[in-house]
Design a protein around this motif. Structure first.
Motif, PDB file in Angstrom:
ATOM      1  N   ASN A  57       0.899  -1.202   0.097  1.00 48.66           N
ATOM      2  CA  ASN A  57       0.023   0.200  -0.072  1.00 48.66           C
ATOM      3  C   ASN A  57       0.975   1.341   0.192  1.00 48.66           C
ATOM      4  O   ASN A  57       0.451   2.355  -0.450  1.00 48.66           O
ATOM      5  N   ASP A  58       1.967   1.147   0.463  1.00 49.77           N
ATOM      6  CA  ASP A  58       3.092   2.245   0.528  1.00 49.77           C
ATOM      7  C   ASP A  58       4.300   1.643  -0.210  1.00 49.77           C
ATOM      8  O   ASP A  58       5.390   1.926   0.306  1.00 49.77           O
ATOM      9  N   ASN A  59       4.103   0.723  -1.182  1.00 46.61           N
ATOM     10  CA  ASN A  59       5.292   0.400  -1.954  1.00 46.61           C
ATOM     11  C   ASN A  59       6.318  -0.472  -0.928  1.00 46.61           C
ATOM     12  O   ASN A  59       7.619  -0.079  -1.172  1.00 46.61           O
ATOM     13  N   GLY A  60       5.732  -1.181  -0.067  1.00 47.32           N
ATOM     14  CA  GLY A  60       6.921  -1.620   0.765  1.00 47.32           C
ATOM     15  C   GLY A  60       7.198  -1.107   1.973  1.00 47.32           C
ATOM     16  O   GLY A  60       7.804  -1.896   2.804  1.00 47.32           O
ATOM     17  N   TYR A  61       6.751   0.279   2.274  1.00 43.17           N
ATOM     18  CA  TYR A  61       6.915   0.697   3.617  1.00 43.17           C
ATOM     19  C   TYR A  61       5.991   0.207   4.389  1.00 43.17           C
ATOM     20  O   TYR A  61       5.603   0.760   5.547  1.00 43.17           O
ATOM     21  N   ASP A  62       5.156  -0.548   4.505  1.00 41.14           N
ATOM     22  CA  ASP A  62       3.883  -1.472   4.957  1.00 41.14           C
ATOM     23  C   ASP A  62       4.658  -2.661   5.036  1.00 41.14           C
ATOM     24  O   ASP A  62       4.200  -3.701   4.284  1.00 41.14           O
ATOM     25  N   MET A  97      15.075  -0.555   7.071  1.00 42.31           N
ATOM     26  CA  MET A  97      14.047  -1.016   8.139  1.00 42.31           C
ATOM     27  C   MET A  97      13.196  -0.037   8.249  1.00 42.31           C
ATOM     28  O   MET A  97      13.427   0.991   9.003  1.00 42.31           O
ATOM     29  N   VAL A  98      11.820  -0.501   8.392  1.00 41.98           N
ATOM     30  CA  VAL A  98      10.829   0.306   8.688  1.00 41.98           C
ATOM     31  C   VAL A  98      10.376  -0.231   9.940  1.00 41.98           C
ATOM     32  O   VAL A  98       9.484  -1.073  10.353  1.00 41.98           O
ATOM     33  N   PHE A  99      10.650   0.497  10.997  1.00 42.27           N
ATOM     34  CA  PHE A  99      10.321   0.201  12.561  1.00 42.27           C
ATOM     35  C   PHE A  99       9.511   1.200  13.117  1.00 42.27           C
ATOM     36  O   PHE A  99       9.167   0.839  14.415  1.00 42.27           O
ATOM     37  N   ASN A 100       9.044   2.170  12.514  1.00 42.98           N
ATOM     38  CA  ASN A 100       8.332   3.073  13.155  1.00 42.98           C
ATOM     39  C   ASN A 100       6.555   2.443  13.367  1.00 42.98           C
ATOM     40  O   ASN A 100       5.884   2.828  13.759  1.00 42.98           O
ATOM     41  N   HIS A 101       6.437   1.614  12.171  1.00 38.64           N
ATOM     42  CA  HIS A 101       5.056   0.936  12.151  1.00 38.64           C
ATOM     43  C   HIS A 101       5.391  -0.306  11.359  1.00 38.64           C
ATOM     44  O   HIS A 101       6.496  -0.555  10.591  1.00 38.64           O
ATOM     45  N   THR A 102       4.109  -1.039  11.454  1.00 38.48           N
ATOM     46  CA  THR A 102       4.161  -2.180  10.484  1.00 38.48           C
ATOM     47  C   THR A 102       3.079  -1.980   9.634  1.00 38.48           C
ATOM     48  O   THR A 102       2.018  -1.391   9.865  1.00 38.48           O
ATOM     49  N   LYS A 141       0.536  11.700   7.920  1.00 39.30           N
ATOM     50  CA  LYS A 141       1.448  12.650   7.048  1.00 39.30           C
ATOM     51  C   LYS A 141       1.177  12.166   5.549  1.00 39.30           C
ATOM     52  O   LYS A 141       1.455  13.090   4.759  1.00 39.30           O
ATOM     53  N   PHE A 142       0.047  11.312   5.461  1.00 39.22           N
ATOM     54  CA  PHE A 142      -0.404  11.147   4.209  1.00 39.22           C
ATOM     55  C   PHE A 142      -1.982  11.824   3.927  1.00 39.22           C
ATOM     56  O   PHE A 142      -2.676  11.646   3.047  1.00 39.22           O
ATOM     57  N   GLY A 143      -2.096  12.602   4.986  1.00 38.84           N
ATOM     58  CA  GLY A 143      -3.428  13.302   4.963  1.00 38.84           C
ATOM     59  C   GLY A 143      -4.698  12.740   6.179  1.00 38.84           C
ATOM     60  O   GLY A 143      -4.517  11.381   5.967  1.00 38.84           O
ATOM     61  N   THR A 164      -3.150   1.630   6.886  1.00 35.78           N
ATOM     62  CA  THR A 164      -2.785   0.382   6.773  1.00 35.78           C
ATOM     63  C   THR A 164      -1.269   0.368   7.553  1.00 35.78           C
ATOM     64  O   THR A 164      -0.551  -0.705   7.349  1.00 35.78           O
ATOM     65  N   GLN A 165      -0.686   1.148   8.113  1.00 34.58           N
ATOM     66  CA  GLN A 165       0.616   1.268   8.599  1.00 34.58           C
ATOM     67  C   GLN A 165       0.520   1.692  10.001  1.00 34.58           C
ATOM     68  O   GLN A 165       0.493   2.758  10.576  1.00 34.58           O
ATOM     69  N   ALA A 166       0.529   0.760  10.851  1.00 35.66           N
ATOM     70  CA  ALA A 166       0.062   1.082  12.339  1.00 35.66           C
ATOM     71  C   ALA A 166       1.463   1.289  13.286  1.00 35.66           C
ATOM     72  O   ALA A 166       2.307   0.576  13.092  1.00 35.66           O
ATOM     73  N   PHE A 194      22.297  -0.243   7.216  1.00 37.92           N
ATOM     74  CA  PHE A 194      20.863  -0.215   7.596  1.00 37.92           C
ATOM     75  C   PHE A 194      20.658   1.398   7.331  1.00 37.92           C
ATOM     76  O   PHE A 194      21.321   2.045   8.022  1.00 37.92           O
ATOM     77  N   ARG A 195      19.588   1.531   6.818  1.00 41.69           N
ATOM     78  CA  ARG A 195      18.811   2.848   6.653  1.00 41.69           C
ATOM     79  C   ARG A 195      17.307   2.705   7.772  1.00 41.69           C
ATOM     80  O   ARG A 195      16.725   1.759   7.321  1.00 41.69           O
ATOM     81  N   PHE A 196      17.315   3.544   8.717  1.00 41.86           N
ATOM     82  CA  PHE A 196      16.199   3.255   9.443  1.00 41.86           C
ATOM     83  C   PHE A 196      15.211   4.615   9.198  1.00 41.86           C
ATOM     84  O   PHE A 196      15.266   5.604   9.200  1.00 41.86           O
ATOM     85  N   GLY A 247      19.892   7.174   9.471  1.00 49.01           N
ATOM     86  CA  GLY A 247      18.649   7.443  10.263  1.00 49.01           C
ATOM     87  C   GLY A 247      18.003   8.383   9.230  1.00 49.01           C
ATOM     88  O   GLY A 247      18.350   9.620   9.028  1.00 49.01           O
ATOM     89  N   GLU A 248      16.653   8.169   8.768  1.00 48.54           N
ATOM     90  CA  GLU A 248      15.931   9.157   8.154  1.00 48.54           C
ATOM     91  C   GLU A 248      14.979   9.893   9.214  1.00 48.54           C
ATOM     92  O   GLU A 248      14.325   9.466  10.091  1.00 48.54           O
ATOM     93  N   MET A 249      15.486  11.292   9.246  1.00 46.14           N
ATOM     94  CA  MET A 249      15.109  12.137  10.297  1.00 46.14           C
ATOM     95  C   MET A 249      13.965  13.047   9.655  1.00 46.14           C
ATOM     96  O   MET A 249      14.379  14.048   9.121  1.00 46.14           O
ATOM     97  N   ASN A 321      15.782  11.335  -3.363  1.00 43.90           N
ATOM     98  CA  ASN A 321      15.297   9.824  -3.183  1.00 43.90           C
ATOM     99  C   ASN A 321      13.858   9.569  -3.687  1.00 43.90           C
ATOM    100  O   ASN A 321      13.456  10.266  -4.339  1.00 43.90           O
ATOM    101  N   HIS A 322      13.256   8.517  -3.182  1.00 49.30           N
ATOM    102  CA  HIS A 322      11.992   7.981  -3.766  1.00 49.30           C
ATOM    103  C   HIS A 322      10.686   9.003  -3.195  1.00 49.30           C
ATOM    104  O   HIS A 322       9.719   8.683  -3.474  1.00 49.30           O
ATOM    105  N   ASP A 323      11.259   9.780  -2.388  1.00 44.72           N
ATOM    106  CA  ASP A 323      10.104  10.758  -1.936  1.00 44.72           C
ATOM    107  C   ASP A 323      10.208  12.035  -2.162  1.00 44.72           C
ATOM    108  O   ASP A 323       9.268  12.892  -2.143  1.00 44.72           O
ATOM    109  N   HIS A 324      11.145  12.626  -3.069  1.00 40.59           N
ATOM    110  CA  HIS A 324      11.279  13.742  -3.615  1.00 40.59           C
ATOM    111  C   HIS A 324      11.370  13.790  -5.244  1.00 40.59           C
ATOM    112  O   HIS A 324      11.672  12.968  -5.936  1.00 40.59           O
TER     113      HIS A 324
HETATM  114  C1  GLC Z   1       9.616   7.319   4.890  1.00 35.35           C
HETATM  115  C2  GLC Z   1       9.811   6.644   3.450  1.00 35.35           C
HETATM  116  C3  GLC Z   1       8.480   6.865   2.738  1.00 35.35           C
HETATM  117  C4  GLC Z   1       7.577   6.135   3.253  1.00 35.35           C
HETATM  118  C5  GLC Z   1       7.277   6.562   4.795  1.00 35.35           C
HETATM  119  C6  GLC Z   1       6.699   5.964   5.666  1.00 35.35           C
HETATM  120  O1  GLC Z   1       9.448   8.771   4.580  1.00 35.35           O
HETATM  121  O2  GLC Z   1      10.887   7.137   2.879  1.00 35.35           O
HETATM  122  O3  GLC Z   1       8.571   6.338   1.333  1.00 35.35           O
HETATM  123  O4  GLC Z   1       6.288   6.435   2.938  1.00 35.35           O
HETATM  124  O5  GLC Z   1       8.798   6.693   5.338  1.00 35.35           O
HETATM  125  O6  GLC Z   1       7.047   4.778   5.984  1.00 35.35           O
END
Ligand code: GLC
Length: 553
Positions: A57-62, A97-102, A141-143, A164-166, A194-196, A247-249, A321-324
């Protein structure tokens, strides 16, 4: 062992990199097939965006399973091959690694929904307000509101991104142990970086209404964030001195980043911050059309360079990056100065103090997508915000203009390999349209051409390895208030480097405050760039000058 200060990282968005099986989606095998290309470019690390099992749903960030490869991207055997083949070429892998949410499809969340109290405590469930509304007014952040109602519990769960990202509950030590274990799992597979993802959002503070904003001040760089990062470091990647981390901040502060990425803080190797990419926003509001503020851009870039250096902390430096959107479309020129501007923008980043990141296709000067219809878009954030703009009464055509500039899909169109149909990305139907300019902009026409953007990136990557001043040098802004020139100086022992850039199409005369005796041009985007003072800088001209016989300070 690689030194991350003289290394360059290349980001791969596997879905859009290379499709080898004709299903329209790129996969790990596609990355393996292009390792020689990446080796030729000269990069040291490949950051791959998530390829774990996910509903996408978020191209793998879920992420629905952190230890399994999504079949769309291949198998664990492909992954093992990738590590081995990359290693054979001196390239290391960095996982995302996407650890803020699953994903809400994750087994943990499914168990939570089934009422298992152990797993419910992995997430952030709260009662609504007395009137039944969401617990706080925080925005996703997505509205929309950041809480989703679960009737069976008469409670809401927090999702700072899509519903869908809790969000995970990092206050729970069991969650932190799970996360450490996942990192160790990938370390055992030979991963060296690792990129967090949005890691500075993991420590939530108070859950109260934000009467001044969207809630971010309650969870950005939250109260226990440094403790959590130190613990993760100690219990996982910190055990292997070769591993690098970034770390992505999100909306962070420099003060916090000096700790996140301080040489002795025991947290991360480096950080991404995004303030310099908000200079065409209105404050934090991205979905507007505002011209880029060049002086602000310089002030942000330069103050982060100086502030982080003063605290012996390390930046990741990047435009894309893929968000810009694509940087050449954003700050450069897609027209006659396409090549010059793409090279100039590359110089600006690659001579800074920090580890440079290249996003796939940036090394070819790939441009924005120029989609004209909603059916061409794929990104959940773009869809949500398009709707929000429409709901506010904006016309469809005006909303499209905003998407055209800011949508994340601008950078997600397939990699342009050659002149074949679909740019050689796929023999099938690509999951997102290929940019129609692929016959002019593609890898095949650039590799081996000494004047290409690709060759320029190659040269920059090489310079960082050859000249310690790039990795180690001090940073000093030059003529910071100048309205069109972005210039700075780096100094290290006997070496002194000047990076001088006309950021605009309009030629300009510039007085370099540093006497130029002893400096020579080591790279330029014009064949006959010469260091005279004052300088007549041509459209988007970039000059990198070096003096290796002592400093003139
Ligand atoms: C980060 C990712 C982005 C994603 C978001 C939620 O900002 O780079 O693509 O949508 O986190 O995981």
């Amino acid at each position: 062992m690689k030194d991350f200060k003289s290394s360059t990282v290349y980001q791969i968005y596997p879905k859009s990199f290379l499709d080898t099986n004709g299903d329209g989606l790129g996969e790990l095998q596609g990355v393996i097939d292009k390792l020689d290309y990446l080796k030729e470019l000269g990069v040291d690390y490949l950051w791959l965006t998530p390829f774990f099992v996910s509903p996408q749903n978020d191209n793998g960030y879920d992420v629905a399973d952190y230890r399994e490869i999504d079949p769309r991207y291949g198998t664990m055997a492909d992954f093992d091959d990738l590590v081995r083949e990359a290693d054979a070429r001196g390239i290391r892998l960095m996982l995302d690694m996407v650890f803020n949410h699953t994903s809400t499809q994750h087994r943990w969340f499914q168990k939570a929904l089934a009422g298992d109290p152990v797993y419910k405590d992995y997430y952030i469930f709260r009662k609504g307000k007395p009137d039944g509304g969401p617990p706080t007014n925080w925005e996703s952040k997505f509205g929309g509101n950041a809480w989703e109602y679960v009737p069976a519990f008469d409670e809401y769960y927090l999702h700072l991104f899509d519903k869908t990202q809790a969000d995970l509950n990092w206050e729970n030590p069991a969650v932190r142990r799970e996360v450490q274990d996942i990192v160790r799992f990938w370390m055992d597979k030979g991963v060296k970086g690792f990129r967090f993802d949005v890691i500075n959002l993991i420590s939530k503070g108070e859950f109260t209404d934000d009467n001044e904003g969207d809630g971010r001040r309650f969870y950005t760089d939250g109260p226990r964030i440094h403790e959590f990062l130190k613990e993760l470091n100690r219990e996982s990647f910190g055990r292997d001195a070769e591993i690098i981390t970034v770390g992505e901040m999100s909306s962070t502060s420099m003060e916090n980043c000096c700790d996140y990425a301080g040489a002795d803080s025991g947290e991360l190797s480096m950080v991404f911050s995004f303030h310099h990419l908000k200079v065409d926003f209105m404050g934090n509001e991205k979905w507007v059309l505002v011209p880029a503020d060049f002086l602000k851009l310089k002030n942000i870039l330069f103050s982060w360079q100086q502030g982080m250096a003063a605290h012996n902390a390390w930046n990741a430096v990047f435009w894309c990056n893929h968000d810009h959107p694509r940087v050449v479309s954003r700050f450069g020129d897609e027209g006659i100065y396409w090549k010059e501007s793409a090279k100039m923008l590359a110089s600006v980043i690659h001579c800074l103090r920090g580890t440079p990141y290249i996003y796939q296709g940036e090394e070819l000067g790939m441009t924005n997508a120029h989609f004209t219809d909603l059916s061409q878009y794929r990104d959940v954030e773009s869809f949500n915000h398009f709707q929000i703009l429409r709901d506010k009464g904006m016309s469809e055509s005006a909303a499209y203009e905003i998407l055209k500039v800011h949508s994340r899909d601008n950078s997600r169109t397939p990699m342009q390999w050659d002149e074949r149909e679909n740019a050689g990305f796929t023999a099938g139907t690509p999951w997102i349209s290929v940019n129609p300019n692929y016959r002019n902009i593609n890898a095949q026409s650039q590799v081996g051409d000494p004047d290409s953007i690709f060759s320029y990136y190659q040269a920059l990557i090489r310079l960082r390895k050859e000249h310690p001043v790039l990795a180690q040098g001090d940073f000093e802004p030059l003529d910071q208030e100048h309205p069109s020139v972005l210039a700075y100086r780096r100094d290290w022992q006997e070496e002194s480097l000047l990076c001088i850039n006309n950021f605009y199409r309009k030629p300009c005369r510039w007085n370099c405050p540093v006497p130029l005796e002893g400096y020579r041009v080591i790279l330029s985007n014009y064949p006959d760039g010469e260091p005279n003072n004052p300088m007549e800088l041509r459209p988007y001209e970039s000059l990198i000058l070096l003096r290796d016989g002592g400093s003139s300070k």
